[in-house]
Design a protein around this motif. Structure first.
Motif, PDB file in Angstrom:
ATOM      1  N   MET A  54       0.834  -1.210   0.000  1.00  0.00           N
ATOM      2  CA  MET A  54       0.000   0.000   0.000  1.00  0.00           C
ATOM      3  C   MET A  54       0.860   1.249   0.000  1.00  0.00           C
ATOM      4  SD  MET A  54      -3.360  -0.691   0.211  1.00  0.00           S
ATOM      5  CE  MET A  54      -3.987   0.810   0.971  1.00  0.00           C
ATOM      6  N   VAL A  55       0.364   2.260  -0.711  1.00  0.00           N
ATOM      7  CA  VAL A  55       0.940   3.606  -0.635  1.00  0.00           C
ATOM      8  C   VAL A  55      -0.227   4.564  -0.416  1.00  0.00           C
ATOM      9  CG1 VAL A  55       2.178   5.441  -1.824  1.00  0.00           C
ATOM     10  CG2 VAL A  55       2.900   3.071  -2.135  1.00  0.00           C
ATOM     11  N   TRP A  56      -0.142   5.366   0.636  1.00  0.00           N
ATOM     12  CA  TRP A  56      -1.183   6.347   0.931  1.00  0.00           C
ATOM     13  C   TRP A  56      -0.683   7.747   0.575  1.00  0.00           C
ATOM     14  CZ3 TRP A  56       0.090   2.336   4.209  1.00  0.00           C
ATOM     15  CH2 TRP A  56      -0.924   1.416   4.512  1.00  0.00           C
ATOM     16  N   VAL A  57      -1.422   8.442  -0.237  1.00  0.00           N
ATOM     17  CA  VAL A  57      -1.097   9.830  -0.585  1.00  0.00           C
ATOM     18  C   VAL A  57      -2.209  10.707  -0.005  1.00  0.00           C
ATOM     19  CG1 VAL A  57      -0.622  11.479  -2.421  1.00  0.00           C
ATOM     20  CG2 VAL A  57       0.003   9.072  -2.711  1.00  0.00           C
ATOM     21  N   THR A  58      -1.835  11.618   0.878  1.00  0.00           N
ATOM     22  CA  THR A  58      -2.818  12.471   1.554  1.00  0.00           C
ATOM     23  C   THR A  58      -2.517  13.933   1.267  1.00  0.00           C
ATOM     24  OG1 THR A  58      -2.993  10.853   3.351  1.00  0.00           O
ATOM     25  CG2 THR A  58      -3.878  13.049   3.762  1.00  0.00           C
ATOM     26  N   LEU A  59      -3.548  14.646   0.838  1.00  0.00           N
ATOM     27  CA  LEU A  59      -3.441  16.083   0.600  1.00  0.00           C
ATOM     28  C   LEU A  59      -4.239  16.810   1.667  1.00  0.00           C
ATOM     29  CD1 LEU A  59      -4.102  16.115  -3.260  1.00  0.00           C
ATOM     30  CD2 LEU A  59      -1.906  15.900  -2.089  1.00  0.00           C
ATOM     31  N   ASP A  60      -3.686  17.900   2.149  1.00  0.00           N
ATOM     32  CA  ASP A  60      -4.389  18.653   3.191  1.00  0.00           C
ATOM     33  C   ASP A  60      -3.999  20.122   3.071  1.00  0.00           C
ATOM     34  OD1 ASP A  60      -6.014  19.091   5.389  1.00  0.00           O
ATOM     35  OD2 ASP A  60      -4.346  18.895   6.791  1.00  0.00           O
ATOM     36  N   ARG A  61      -4.928  20.981   3.465  1.00  0.00           N
ATOM     37  CA  ARG A  61      -4.650  22.415   3.431  1.00  0.00           C
ATOM     38  C   ARG A  61      -5.403  23.119   4.561  1.00  0.00           C
ATOM     39  NH1 ARG A  61      -3.497  26.749  -0.013  1.00  0.00           N
ATOM     40  NH2 ARG A  61      -3.241  25.505  -1.891  1.00  0.00           N
ATOM     41  N   GLU A  62      -4.709  24.054   5.175  1.00  0.00           N
ATOM     42  CA  GLU A  62      -5.317  24.978   6.127  1.00  0.00           C
ATOM     43  C   GLU A  62      -4.844  26.371   5.754  1.00  0.00           C
ATOM     44  OE1 GLU A  62      -4.955  24.266  10.234  1.00  0.00           O
ATOM     45  OE2 GLU A  62      -5.704  22.200  10.161  1.00  0.00           O
ATOM     46  N   ALA A  63      -5.788  27.190   5.241  1.00  0.00           N
ATOM     47  CA  ALA A  63      -5.460  28.527   4.745  1.00  0.00           C
ATOM     48  C   ALA A  63      -4.400  28.389   3.649  1.00  0.00           C
ATOM     49  CB  ALA A  63      -5.022  29.425   5.884  1.00  0.00           C
ATOM     50  N   SER A  64      -3.244  29.009   3.836  1.00  0.00           N
ATOM     51  CA  SER A  64      -2.210  28.938   2.799  1.00  0.00           C
ATOM     52  C   SER A  64      -1.215  27.810   3.036  1.00  0.00           C
ATOM     53  CB  SER A  64      -1.453  30.271   2.727  1.00  0.00           C
ATOM     54  OG  SER A  64      -0.804  30.537   3.965  1.00  0.00           O
ATOM     55  N   SER A  65      -1.361  27.073   4.131  1.00  0.00           N
ATOM     56  CA  SER A  65      -0.449  25.975   4.446  1.00  0.00           C
ATOM     57  C   SER A  65      -0.919  24.690   3.757  1.00  0.00           C
ATOM     58  CB  SER A  65      -0.377  25.771   5.959  1.00  0.00           C
ATOM     59  OG  SER A  65       0.497  24.706   6.267  1.00  0.00           O
ATOM     60  N   LEU A  66      -0.095  24.169   2.881  1.00  0.00           N
ATOM     61  CA  LEU A  66      -0.434  22.971   2.109  1.00  0.00           C
ATOM     62  C   LEU A  66       0.486  21.831   2.531  1.00  0.00           C
ATOM     63  CD1 LEU A  66      -1.122  22.885  -1.706  1.00  0.00           C
ATOM     64  CD2 LEU A  66       0.414  21.222  -0.697  1.00  0.00           C
ATOM     65  N   ARG A  67      -0.114  20.648   2.737  1.00  0.00           N
ATOM     66  CA  ARG A  67       0.669  19.495   3.186  1.00  0.00           C
ATOM     67  C   ARG A  67       0.411  18.310   2.278  1.00  0.00           C
ATOM     68  NH1 ARG A  67      -0.380  15.221   6.632  1.00  0.00           N
ATOM     69  NH2 ARG A  67      -2.413  16.117   7.138  1.00  0.00           N
ATOM     70  N   VAL A  68       1.490  17.658   1.855  1.00  0.00           N
ATOM     71  CA  VAL A  68       1.426  16.427   1.060  1.00  0.00           C
ATOM     72  C   VAL A  68       2.162  15.345   1.836  1.00  0.00           C
ATOM     73  CG1 VAL A  68       2.012  15.301  -1.111  1.00  0.00           C
ATOM     74  CG2 VAL A  68       1.407  17.732  -1.097  1.00  0.00           C
ATOM     75  N   GLU A  69       1.471  14.220   2.055  1.00  0.00           N
ATOM     76  CA  GLU A  69       2.073  13.127   2.806  1.00  0.00           C
ATOM     77  C   GLU A  69       2.002  11.851   1.981  1.00  0.00           C
ATOM     78  OE1 GLU A  69       1.802  12.477   7.383  1.00  0.00           O
ATOM     79  OE2 GLU A  69       0.216  11.272   6.460  1.00  0.00           O
ATOM     80  N   VAL A  70       3.129  11.170   1.861  1.00  0.00           N
ATOM     81  CA  VAL A  70       3.211   9.889   1.152  1.00  0.00           C
ATOM     82  C   VAL A  70       3.736   8.851   2.145  1.00  0.00           C
ATOM     83  CG1 VAL A  70       4.230   8.606  -0.757  1.00  0.00           C
ATOM     84  CG2 VAL A  70       3.626  11.023  -1.055  1.00  0.00           C
ATOM     85  N   VAL A  71       2.903   7.831   2.418  1.00  0.00           N
ATOM     86  CA  VAL A  71       3.236   6.795   3.397  1.00  0.00           C
ATOM     87  C   VAL A  71       3.092   5.430   2.734  1.00  0.00           C
ATOM     88  CG1 VAL A  71       2.641   5.789   5.637  1.00  0.00           C
ATOM     89  CG2 VAL A  71       2.395   8.257   5.269  1.00  0.00           C
TER      90      VAL A  71
END
Length: 506
Positions: free
Chosen positions: A410-427
């Motif tokens: 498995m590979v999990w790709v998660t996108l998230d944003r709060e206001a102008s802060s953008l987060r990309v996580e690959v697990v």
């Protein structure tokens, strides 16, 4: 008769919707009324034992009485007797009033604003008294204003909202040019600016006592206004000249007895619109050609890779193909947009679907969350970053693919944003790493990621063991955080998608 509310303090009594909407629509359109009256307009609402000025507009056709804003100022009923009488009687009141702060007398006309047979506010027209004789244009403007005044007092203006109302980017003003139509739709007055606009549109001679159709103008808007008793609009083109017609029907006891037509020359605006459309089409065509060129380069590299016998060289070529494809995804999306930004989720989903570097295995990639729209320059860098992180997981996390009794890769790709802060996580749930890694000290892919994140995107990247609860948990977690303005905030997270890579390999 309306009773004055006995509020304990001087707070504005704000009407509830749709009564509130009635007042908002009045204020939206009352700039033209101020122009027609040559005076300041103030909207009074009850507040305590007096009245509060809720809104104010100054005329573009005359000098204002009030150099400072009156909005929020309060006056007792005795200090504004015309407002008091109009509120209580529901009738139009007028006369002179000495305003102490101005040190002069002003001519005041107080108009009850009626909604559903109730007075909900009082609008005043205030101007300095004049002893000169007004000219024809001024007399006509004031006569038109009086007709709108009667409509306001009868609850016929502003017009009731309709399902097909057009939202005006800029409400009409008298300076645009005015035609006054009688009950039969014939022109009985044309302002100088209206005559000039008609002349530019190719209308020659006088339009007095004629229908607009006789002057060569389409009469659809005026016919609709007379039939529906509602404002209508239409643009009339004559060569390179475009005239915008805004038609306001004049009502008396719910019957149309004339109309005011505002003419605005919007030729330059429409020419700019055409230039913007042409520029937009050109930019999208450039994006499309860049995408095609990148795909051509990618195809040539694939052909070259098939002739390479050395495994390391073949792998390097394939990784280059994947990077080019990631950039091509951005340009493909830009070529379909009428703007210079794209949905990051669409980019990531497209990249996942192109992953085909490892043969003989089935890796399930789960994409969740969203990150909104990002500018094209940031989108290109983020596309490469996501591509490299997913590719790194596929290349290194699962060395024993195909063996029995192994958990589902498995590979999990998660996108998230709060206001102008953008987060990309690959697990991933692969073999994992024993401790945190320095991306800049890794292979070419991680070096590219580190450079793009820290230098171009001014963000941070962390790579380390997968975090979570449970014994025997393995895998690697890579997290990227950058500051990127969301050009279209307010979107909700998309539902999680599972994107299986059914065929991994060349």
């Amino acid at each position: 008769m309306n009773e004055l509310p006995e509020a304990p303090n001087a707070q504005v009594v704000v009407p509830e919707d749709p009564q509130e909407d009635h007042l908002r629509r009045l204020v939206t359109m009352w700039g033209v009324l101020s122009d027609l009256s040559f005076g300041d307009l103030l909207l009074y609402v009850p507040a305590g034992r007096g009245y509060m000025v809720r809104s104010q507009v100054r005329p573009a056709t005359g000098q204002t009485l009030y150099k400072s804003d009156r909005v929020g100022s309060w006056a007792a009923g005795a200090d504004r007797p015309h407002v008091e009488r109009a509120w209580r009687s529901g009738a139009i009141e007028g006369g002179d009033l000495f305003v102490e702060e101005l040190g002069v007398s002003v001519t005041v006309q107080a108009i009850p604003v009626r909604w559903r047979n109730r007075v909900v506010a009082v609008m005043t027209s205030e101007q300095a008294p004049t002893h000169r004789q007004p000219g024809e244009l001024e007399r006509t403007y004031q006569a038109i204003f009086e007709r709108f005044v009667s409509m306001i007092a009868a609850g016929e203006f502003p017009y009731a909202p309709g399902p097909e109302d057009r939202v005006l980017s800029e409400p009409p003003r008298v300076g645009d040019g005015i035609l006054l139509l009688d009950g039969d739709g014939r022109v009985v007055f044309a302002s100088p600016n209206a005559v000039s606009a008609l002349n530019r549109a190719g209308v020659e001679g006088s339009v007095m006592n004629t229908h607009l159709a006789e002057a060569g103008l389409d009469q659809l808007a005026t016919r609709l206004a007379f039939r529906t008793r509602r404002p209508t609009s239409e643009e009339v083109a004559a060569g390179s000249v475009v005239i915008d017609l805004e038609v306001l029907p004049l009502l008396e006891r719910q019957a149309v007895n004339g109309a005011v037509v505002f003419l605005r020359d919007v030729s330059e605006i429409r020419q700019l619109d055409l230039l913007l459309l042409s520029k937009d089409a050109t930019i999208r065509e450039i994006h499309h050609r860049v995408k095609n060129n990148l795909q051509t380069i990618s195809s040539l590299l694939r052909l070259q890779g098939r002739r390479i016998a050395h495994p390391e060289a073949d792998r390097a070529v394939n990784e280059s193909v994947q990077r080019i494809q990631a950039i091509a995804v951005v340009y493909e999306l830009l070529s379909r947009e009428h703007r210079d930004d794209v949905e990051l989720r669409e980019i990531v989903a497209a990249i996942v679907r192109t992953m085909d570097q490892v043969t003989g295995a089935h890796v399930l990639i789960r994409l969740s969350g969203t990150a909104g729209r990002v500018p094209s320059d940031a989108a290109t860098a983020l596309a490469i970053v996501v591509n490299e992180l997913i590719q790194n997981a596929l290349d290194h996390a699962f060395p024993h693919l195909g063996e029995d009794d192994l958990p589902q890769p498995m590979v999990w790709v998660t996108l998230d944003r709060e206001a102008s802060s953008l987060r990309v996580e690959v697990v991933d749930n692969g073999i994992g790493v024993p401790e945190a890694l320095d991306p800049a000290g890794g292979g070419l892919g991680l070096t590219i990621v580190s450079s793009l994140v820290t230098e171009e995107l001014a963000g941070t990247i962390e790579i380390g063991p997968r975090q979570g609860e449970g014994a025997g948990l393995s895998g690697t977690r890579a997290q990227v955080e950058v500051e990127v303005a969301d050009v279209a905030p307010g979107g909700k997270n998309d539902p999680t998608q599972e994107l299986p890579i059914l065929r991994l390999g060349g």
